[in-house]
Design an enzyme around this catalytic site. Structure first.
Site, PDB file in Angstrom:
ATOM      1  N   ASP A 344      34.120   5.423   5.387  1.00 31.13           N
ATOM      2  CA  ASP A 344      32.796   5.339   5.368  1.00 31.13           C
ATOM      3  C   ASP A 344      32.537   5.181   3.862  1.00 31.13           C
ATOM      4  O   ASP A 344      32.922   5.585   2.502  1.00 31.13           O
ATOM      5  CB  ASP A 344      31.672   5.832   5.512  1.00 31.13           C
ATOM      6  CG  ASP A 344      30.514   6.152   4.548  1.00 31.13           C
ATOM      7  OD1 ASP A 344      29.639   5.156   5.569  1.00 31.13           O
ATOM      8  OD2 ASP A 344      29.323   6.572   4.323  1.00 31.13           O
ATOM      9  N   GLU A 373      35.297   0.613   4.679  1.00 29.65           N
ATOM     10  CA  GLU A 373      34.249  -0.112   4.595  1.00 29.65           C
ATOM     11  C   GLU A 373      33.470  -0.905   3.541  1.00 29.65           C
ATOM     12  O   GLU A 373      33.724  -0.638   2.811  1.00 29.65           O
ATOM     13  CB  GLU A 373      32.999   0.829   4.960  1.00 29.65           C
ATOM     14  CG  GLU A 373      31.482   0.059   5.390  1.00 29.65           C
ATOM     15  CD  GLU A 373      30.503   0.917   5.586  1.00 29.65           C
ATOM     16  OE1 GLU A 373      29.643   0.504   5.491  1.00 29.65           O
ATOM     17  OE2 GLU A 373      30.592   2.419   4.961  1.00 29.65           O
TER      18      GLU A 373
END
Length: 625
Positions: A344, A373
């Site tokens: 993330d 990400e």
């Protein structure tokens, strides 16, 4: 008009794209006779250097169309980015060959201006083989499938949704806060139950949104890294899921949320749910050094200003050991059976932390994958005042490829395909080959609108949640949207990388932004035609080595027509897409007309292939047959 230089054409530059350290790159330019060039140079600069280097080019001889040919070789010796253009000495003074628009490729200018990018990555950089040729499937655990096993949940600060097909709660509470505390009871055993469905769909990898204990249904506010959320089941249920999935040759990867925790966590413990410990309540807490307080306890750094998501100091030694140490979180999940991590907000994680994480992952399992990400071009991304090093061979293996997503959706919504193909080829040019083969290519994610809604629905245009909650595609919109979804997924499954289906996209799910893109999978109400289409695409990928790691060649991309070829030693695949209102008949490229096999409903006749309106066409050549 013949360009002076085209970085994507092997006549001008070989090899194409990013290169390993120590790889010789051959450059060739064409200079118009009328400039009377007497000396040409490659102008090149390493990203972190101030000065440019000028390498003399050799005159090779005249070329057709009144051009002179100049050539040279350059060998990058350091990892990182190089920027280059060309300087020519003419009877009228210095001129510069620099990048131009999509049509012209390059132009001759009086000043340096822009440059081309050359990515140089670590020698020997390798990414896992197992994703190649496969299909990823992203699951938001609370919303995929409920096993039917009721859990003994003692929490009272939540709402249980007993209607599986109900809309997720979107209204703020009495304090005006969006709490994301409605749960539909989807669980890990429910995912395990549906493994046969995923296998039949062609899935080879499951990417799970966070499963750690947390306050919210999205679980990006980690409460305890070491425990599976009781709403989802137990640690043993996760081990079982990984074990049963591997029996079907399906890998499982987890979502690593390492830039922040939840304020309601064993580590921070603002609400006191975890007793008297935690950094918010005790400055002597072993977790205190994880966080950055400007004035303890209420003033602390938080992710994008959300007080419920206190940021961690990833370079804190105690935190790093907890996540990346011998007995850390990263290694433990691999021991439990997972095959890697999606990180993330990877662009908010420091380089040193990413390098330590890679070391931990690869020491535990060299075939485990790390996906970051990153929403932009990850090869030249800058964040926090520095050029990032994601793709150079010492951090991630792959990234979430939002660039391809944007290009595909732009094409479907009417953008001229020459600009779409330019976006696609830019990624292919800038990313290392080991990364390209495992790029995570999505059309929808938990952070975006559903692709079907984007392609067929009213544009969001900043409208509020109340408007979004009351939108549903009309019969006509949905009918058109299904056709566009088939076209878009056809591109997704045939571009370089690893296609990722966001759960329910294959079943025709709609929805604008969070939480409307996070509804429950419509078991019993699926669009069966769309599911079958995804199965056929997955089968095509499995059977065509050219789609695993083959080169991509732009064939014809103008207006509403997009076509390219994927090719390797074992064979080739011709792919054509038409977002126009009329069927189009294209001349079949040489080699495909007589040796090719039309697939997925493609029709050919008299040396031409039919590309239907809002449709696609595929022809496969197998060199071994």
């Amino acid at each position: 008009m013949i360009p002076s230089f085209d970085s994507r054409n092997s006549f001008y530059r070989t090899p194409f794209g990013a290169v390993e350290e120590g790889t010789s790159v051959h450059m060739r330019i064409l200079v118009p006779y009328n400039l009377r060039c007497n000396h040409a140079e490659l102008a090149i600069k390493y990203d972190y250097d101030y000065d440019w280097q000028f390498i003399t080019m050799n005159w090779y001889g005249p070329f057709e169309n009144e051009m002179d040919v100049w050539e040279c070789d350059f060998t990058p010796e350091k990892k990182g980015l190089y920027w280059y253009s060309f300087r020519i000495h003419t009877t009228e003074g210095l001129r510069f060959i620099v990048p131009a628009d999509v049509d012209r490729k390059s132009s001759v200018e009086r000043s340096p201006g822009r440059s081309w990018q050359l990515t140089c990555y670590k020698k020997g950089f390798k990414t896992p083989d197992w994703p190649v040729g496969g299909v990823m499937y992203q699951i938001f655990p609370d919303r995929f499938n409920f096993s039917g096993e009721e859990k003994n949940i003692t929490r009272t600060d939540l709402e249980i949704q007993n209607d599986w097909y109900a809309m997720p709660r979107w209204q703020p509470n009495h304090n005006g806060e969006i709490t994301n505390t409605d749960f539909f009871k989807g669980d890990l055993k429910g995912i395990t139950q549906k493994l046969p469905y995923l296998k039949d769909l062609g899935v080879t990898c499951i990417y799970l949104n966070p499963i750690c204990e947390a306050y919210s249904n999205h679980r990006y506010d980690t409460g305890d890294y070491l425990k599976v959320d009781p709403m989802l089941g137990t640690n043993e249920d996760f081990v079982t899921l990984c074990k049963e999935a591997k029996k079907l040759d399906i890998h499982v990867i987890n979502d690593g949320v390492f830039s922040h925790t939840g304020s309601d966590s064993v580590y921070f413990n603002r609400s006191g749910k975890y007793g008297e410990g935690g950094a918010f309540r005790d400055q002597s807490s072993p977790y205190y050094s994880w966080y950055n307080f400007s004035s303890w306890p209420y003033n602390y750094n938080s992710w994008w200003g959300f007080y419920t998501l206190p940021e961690v100091n990833e370079l804190d030694e105690q935190y790093n050991e907890f996540i990346n140490g011998e007995n850390g979180v990263v290694r433990q999940k691999i021991k439990d059976g997972n095959s890697g991590w999606r990180l993330d907000v990877a662009d908010e994680l420091p380089d040193l932390f990413l390098e330590r994480l890679r070391k931990a992952v690869k020491e535990e399992d060299e075939d485990a994958i790390i996906i970051g990400e990153v929403w932009e071009d990850a090869s030249n991304k800058e964040s926090y005042g520095a050029r990032r090093k994601f793709l150079l061979g010492e951090q991630v293996d792959s990234v979430m490829n939002y660039v391809f997503r944007g290009a595909i959706l732009d094409f479907v919504r009417g953008t001229d395909s020459k600009y779409v193909m330019d976006q696609i080829m830019s990624v292919c040019e800038n990313y290392p080959r080991p990364v390209l083969r495992v790029l995570m290519n999505s059309l929808s994610t938990h952070d975006t609108e559903r692709a079907l809604t984007v392609m067929a629905g009213e544009p969001l245009n900043g409208r509020d949640r109340s408007w979004q909650a009351n939108q549903k595609l009309t019969h006509e919109q949905r009918s058109r949207g299904i056709r566009l979804m088939k076209l878009a997924s056809g591109i997704q499954f045939t571009l370089p990388g690893f296609p990722c289906i966001y759960y329910g996209d294959e079943a025709g799910m709609e929805g604008y932004r969070d939480p409307f893109n996070r509804a429950c999978y419509p078991w019993g109400r699926e669009d069966k035609e769309l599911i079958e289409w995804h199965k056929e695409l997955a089968s095509l990928r499995r059977s065509c080595p050219a789609l695993w790691d083959g080169d991509i060649i732009n064939l014809y991309s103008q207006g509403r027509l997009l076509s390219y070829m994927r090719t390797c030693a074992e064979g080739s695949v011709y792919c054509a897409f038409n977002t126009g209102f009329n069927d189009v008949y294209l001349q079949i490229p040489p080699g495909f007309a007589y040796m090719g096999r039309p697939v997925l409903g493609t029709h050919t006749e008299n040396g031409k292939v039919k590309v239907p309106s809002l449709g696609c066409a595929f022809i496969v050549v197998n060199n071994n047959s």
